[in-house]
Scaffold this motif. Structure first.
Motif, PDB file in Angstrom:
ATOM      1  N   ARG A  35     -19.216 -30.162  92.064  1.00  0.00           N
ATOM      2  CA  ARG A  35     -18.413 -31.145  92.809  1.00  0.00           C
ATOM      3  C   ARG A  35     -17.654 -30.492  93.956  1.00  0.00           C
ATOM      4  O   ARG A  35     -17.513 -31.071  95.040  1.00  0.00           O
ATOM      5  CB  ARG A  35     -17.441 -31.848  91.854  1.00  0.00           C
ATOM      6  CG  ARG A  35     -18.118 -32.851  90.920  1.00  0.00           C
ATOM      7  CD  ARG A  35     -17.094 -33.748  90.249  1.00  0.00           C
ATOM      8  NE  ARG A  35     -16.218 -32.994  89.370  1.00  0.00           N
ATOM      9  CZ  ARG A  35     -16.450 -32.809  88.064  1.00  0.00           C
ATOM     10  NH1 ARG A  35     -17.551 -33.314  87.507  1.00  0.00           N
ATOM     11  NH2 ARG A  35     -15.614 -32.126  87.330  1.00  0.00           N
ATOM     12  N   LEU A  38     -20.258 -29.625  96.772  1.00  0.00           N
ATOM     13  CA  LEU A  38     -20.849 -30.811  97.401  1.00  0.00           C
ATOM     14  C   LEU A  38     -19.798 -31.833  97.832  1.00  0.00           C
ATOM     15  O   LEU A  38     -20.157 -32.907  98.339  1.00  0.00           O
ATOM     16  CB  LEU A  38     -21.842 -31.459  96.431  1.00  0.00           C
ATOM     17  CG  LEU A  38     -23.003 -30.538  96.008  1.00  0.00           C
ATOM     18  CD1 LEU A  38     -23.815 -31.183  94.887  1.00  0.00           C
ATOM     19  CD2 LEU A  38     -23.897 -30.220  97.197  1.00  0.00           C
ATOM     20  N   ARG A  39     -18.518 -31.513  97.598  1.00  0.00           N
ATOM     21  CA  ARG A  39     -17.409 -32.376  98.017  1.00  0.00           C
ATOM     22  C   ARG A  39     -17.564 -33.791  97.453  1.00  0.00           C
ATOM     23  O   ARG A  39     -17.572 -34.790  98.178  1.00  0.00           O
ATOM     24  CB  ARG A  39     -17.288 -32.396  99.549  1.00  0.00           C
ATOM     25  CG  ARG A  39     -17.122 -31.008 100.164  1.00  0.00           C
ATOM     26  CD  ARG A  39     -16.813 -31.055 101.635  1.00  0.00           C
ATOM     27  NE  ARG A  39     -17.871 -31.668 102.436  1.00  0.00           N
ATOM     28  CZ  ARG A  39     -18.999 -31.042 102.794  1.00  0.00           C
ATOM     29  NH1 ARG A  39     -19.212 -29.789 102.403  1.00  0.00           N
ATOM     30  NH2 ARG A  39     -19.899 -31.653 103.535  1.00  0.00           N
ATOM     31  N   VAL A  40     -17.687 -33.827  96.140  1.00  0.00           N
ATOM     32  CA  VAL A  40     -17.819 -35.086  95.407  1.00  0.00           C
ATOM     33  C   VAL A  40     -16.645 -35.220  94.442  1.00  0.00           C
ATOM     34  O   VAL A  40     -16.358 -34.298  93.681  1.00  0.00           O
ATOM     35  CB  VAL A  40     -19.150 -35.138  94.628  1.00  0.00           C
ATOM     36  CG1 VAL A  40     -19.207 -36.383  93.748  1.00  0.00           C
ATOM     37  CG2 VAL A  40     -20.333 -35.109  95.588  1.00  0.00           C
ATOM     38  N   ASP A  44     -16.322 -40.300  91.201  1.00  0.00           N
ATOM     39  CA  ASP A  44     -17.290 -40.955  92.080  1.00  0.00           C
ATOM     40  C   ASP A  44     -18.423 -41.544  91.244  1.00  0.00           C
ATOM     41  O   ASP A  44     -19.294 -40.825  90.750  1.00  0.00           O
ATOM     42  CB  ASP A  44     -17.848 -39.959  93.096  1.00  0.00           C
ATOM     43  CG  ASP A  44     -18.669 -40.625  94.193  1.00  0.00           C
ATOM     44  OD1 ASP A  44     -19.234 -41.702  93.927  1.00  0.00           O
ATOM     45  OD2 ASP A  44     -18.760 -40.057  95.298  1.00  0.00           O
ATOM     46  N   GLU A  47     -22.066 -40.955  92.574  1.00  0.00           N
ATOM     47  CA  GLU A  47     -22.613 -39.597  92.497  1.00  0.00           C
ATOM     48  C   GLU A  47     -21.930 -38.866  91.344  1.00  0.00           C
ATOM     49  O   GLU A  47     -21.074 -37.996  91.536  1.00  0.00           O
ATOM     50  CB  GLU A  47     -22.355 -38.866  93.824  1.00  0.00           C
ATOM     51  CG  GLU A  47     -23.303 -37.722  94.092  1.00  0.00           C
ATOM     52  CD  GLU A  47     -24.716 -38.186  94.431  1.00  0.00           C
ATOM     53  OE1 GLU A  47     -25.665 -37.573  93.930  1.00  0.00           O
ATOM     54  OE2 GLU A  47     -24.866 -39.155  95.199  1.00  0.00           O
ATOM     55  N   LEU A  49     -22.915 -36.605  89.223  1.00  0.00           N
ATOM     56  CA  LEU A  49     -23.210 -35.179  89.048  1.00  0.00           C
ATOM     57  C   LEU A  49     -23.063 -34.750  87.582  1.00  0.00           C
ATOM     58  O   LEU A  49     -22.367 -33.778  87.265  1.00  0.00           O
ATOM     59  CB  LEU A  49     -22.321 -34.319  89.948  1.00  0.00           C
ATOM     60  CG  LEU A  49     -22.494 -34.499  91.464  1.00  0.00           C
ATOM     61  CD1 LEU A  49     -21.595 -33.532  92.220  1.00  0.00           C
ATOM     62  CD2 LEU A  49     -23.934 -34.331  91.894  1.00  0.00           C
ATOM     63  N   ILE A  72     -29.333 -36.116  91.960  1.00  0.00           N
ATOM     64  CA  ILE A  72     -28.475 -36.008  93.127  1.00  0.00           C
ATOM     65  C   ILE A  72     -29.165 -36.639  94.329  1.00  0.00           C
ATOM     66  O   ILE A  72     -30.392 -36.547  94.464  1.00  0.00           O
ATOM     67  CB  ILE A  72     -28.145 -34.516  93.409  1.00  0.00           C
ATOM     68  CG1 ILE A  72     -27.160 -34.356  94.540  1.00  0.00           C
ATOM     69  CG2 ILE A  72     -29.402 -33.703  93.651  1.00  0.00           C
ATOM     70  CD1 ILE A  72     -26.678 -32.922  94.716  1.00  0.00           C
ATOM     71  N   SER A  73     -28.403 -37.299  95.190  1.00  0.00           N
ATOM     72  CA  SER A  73     -28.982 -37.882  96.402  1.00  0.00           C
ATOM     73  C   SER A  73     -29.188 -36.784  97.445  1.00  0.00           C
ATOM     74  O   SER A  73     -28.446 -35.791  97.495  1.00  0.00           O
ATOM     75  CB  SER A  73     -28.076 -38.975  96.967  1.00  0.00           C
ATOM     76  OG  SER A  73     -26.789 -38.461  97.245  1.00  0.00           O
ATOM     77  N   ASP A  75     -28.752 -36.708 100.661  1.00  0.00           N
ATOM     78  CA  ASP A  75     -27.708 -36.513 101.671  1.00  0.00           C
ATOM     79  C   ASP A  75     -26.545 -35.703 101.103  1.00  0.00           C
ATOM     80  O   ASP A  75     -25.944 -34.877 101.798  1.00  0.00           O
ATOM     81  CB  ASP A  75     -27.226 -37.852 102.220  1.00  0.00           C
ATOM     82  CG  ASP A  75     -26.657 -38.759 101.144  1.00  0.00           C
ATOM     83  OD1 ASP A  75     -27.124 -38.682  99.994  1.00  0.00           O
ATOM     84  OD2 ASP A  75     -25.744 -39.551 101.455  1.00  0.00           O
ATOM     85  N   VAL A  76     -26.220 -35.914  99.817  1.00  0.00           N
ATOM     86  CA  VAL A  76     -25.160 -35.122  99.188  1.00  0.00           C
ATOM     87  C   VAL A  76     -25.613 -33.668  99.027  1.00  0.00           C
ATOM     88  O   VAL A  76     -24.844 -32.730  99.253  1.00  0.00           O
ATOM     89  CB  VAL A  76     -24.757 -35.736  97.828  1.00  0.00           C
ATOM     90  CG1 VAL A  76     -23.845 -34.783  97.051  1.00  0.00           C
ATOM     91  CG2 VAL A  76     -24.064 -37.069  98.035  1.00  0.00           C
ATOM     92  N   ARG A  79     -25.051 -31.232 101.878  1.00  0.00           N
ATOM     93  CA  ARG A  79     -23.711 -30.689 102.099  1.00  0.00           C
ATOM     94  C   ARG A  79     -23.611 -29.224 101.674  1.00  0.00           C
ATOM     95  O   ARG A  79     -22.692 -28.513 102.090  1.00  0.00           O
ATOM     96  CB  ARG A  79     -22.682 -31.508 101.327  1.00  0.00           C
ATOM     97  CG  ARG A  79     -22.598 -32.972 101.749  1.00  0.00           C
ATOM     98  CD  ARG A  79     -21.638 -33.730 100.848  1.00  0.00           C
ATOM     99  NE  ARG A  79     -21.669 -35.175 101.103  1.00  0.00           N
ATOM    100  CZ  ARG A  79     -21.022 -36.078 100.367  1.00  0.00           C
ATOM    101  NH1 ARG A  79     -20.294 -35.678  99.324  1.00  0.00           N
ATOM    102  NH2 ARG A  79     -21.108 -37.351 100.661  1.00  0.00           N
TER     103      ARG A  79
END
Length: 310
Positions: A35, A38-40, A44, A47, A49, A72-73, A75-76, A79
């Motif tokens: 997290r 990936l700045r999640v 969330d 996402e 994770l 995981i998507s 686009d994430v 990151r």
């Protein structure tokens, strides 16, 4: 997309694999690092994770090769790249390894094949339990991964007990089922071995003995020299199953119980105090095997079915 993560850890300072509030676990450490990279946010919902693991290890149990997966998507995942000029998966592997504490090591992160499930696609898991009994020298450096027993173990008797576990059985005397699950498992191999004592650099020819100034006692031994090792391979393991089987075998090996007692425990799958788990530090998850890529989904579907005995 689904990523496969191969990792190892020293379980001594963890309260097992599974994430729990306010205590240190392997899953908690890895998910927290993911997290952060990936700045999640932890809450969330889009996402989460959340890691899915091949086999949950208990408090104090180690893994030299554990497998898990995460969805995981794309686009994430991107990151993780930042200023690095590498693929996103490679960037995540490098960053995760640097961020994790020293008692967790990432072997590899890869894009999982179609149908891969770290838990349900696995064909078998291999665990090894390591003991030093009175017949071997205690090395205090190994106290975190080897159990010390004061008396001599009867390896032949322990192997006769272990042989009873091979095949499809209900291990209810030695394990606790998950909610809605069973303790029926198929053990493919179960064997006790006393590892021979051998030096890492054996003396030979002119370099041996006093001629080289190197006494036999100063030859560096190999890691497992003199240890008593239990290797068990099964399609899956129920909670506390391996450590409880080890405890049962050790009681036979110490002469505290006989083989008829062990046979009775196998015949009547009822949990009671004498078949509880042995200390965790001697146990390591060594390997998880998977079928070929085209059989991953088939295996996952088959293993989800609740097992019964013929």
């Amino acid at each position: 997309m689904r990523l496969r993560i191969d990792l190892a850890y020293d379980g001594g300072a963890f309260y097992g694999w599974a994430v729990q509030p306010d205590i240190r676990t392997v899953q908690g450490e890895v998910e927290s690092a993911l997290r952060r990279i990936l700045r999640v946010a932890a809450d969330d919902a889009d996402e989460p994770l959340r890691l899915v693991v091949a086999g949950r290890t208990d408090t104090g149990v180690h893994a030299s090769h554990q497998v898990c997966h995460i969805d995981i998507s794309e686009d994430v995942l991107q990151r993780a790249v930042g200023h690095m000029k590498v693929a996103a998966v490679t960037a995540l592997e490098h960053r995760l390894q640097r961020l994790l504490p020293g008692d967790i090591a990432i072997h590899r992160i890869s894009v999982a094949p179609e149908g891969f499930d770290a838990r349900f696609s696995a064909l078998e898991r291999t665990y090894v339990y390591r003991i030093v009994d009175r017949g071997g020298e205690v090395d205090p450096r190994l106290r975190g991964c080897v159990l010390h027993i004061d008396d001599d173990l009867d390896i032949d008797a322990m192997n006769r007990a272990a042989a009873m576990t091979i095949g499809l059985h209900d291990f209810g005397s030695f394990a606790t089922p998950n909610p809605g699950g069973t303790t029926i498992r198929e053990v493919k191999r179960a064997q006790w071995t006393r590892i021979g004592t051998s030096p890492l650099v054996p003396p030979s020819g002119r370099e041996s003995g006093r001629e080289s100034g190197l006494e036999q006692g100063y030859i560096v031994p190999t890691f497992e020299s003199g240890l008593v090792c239990f290797t068990i391979v099964a399609d899956a393991f129920a909670r506390n199953m391996v450590r409880s089987l080890v405890n049962g075998c050790v009681q036979v090996g110490l002469g505290k119980r006989d083989l008829d007692w062990f046979a009775g425990k196998m015949a009547v799958p009822k949990r009671e105090g004498s078949t509880g788990p042995i200390a965790p530090q001697g146990l390591t998850l060594e390997h998880v095997a998977y079928p070929s890529d085209d059989q991953l989904a088939v295996r996952a579907q088959a293993i989800r079915a609740k097992r019964t005995l013929p």
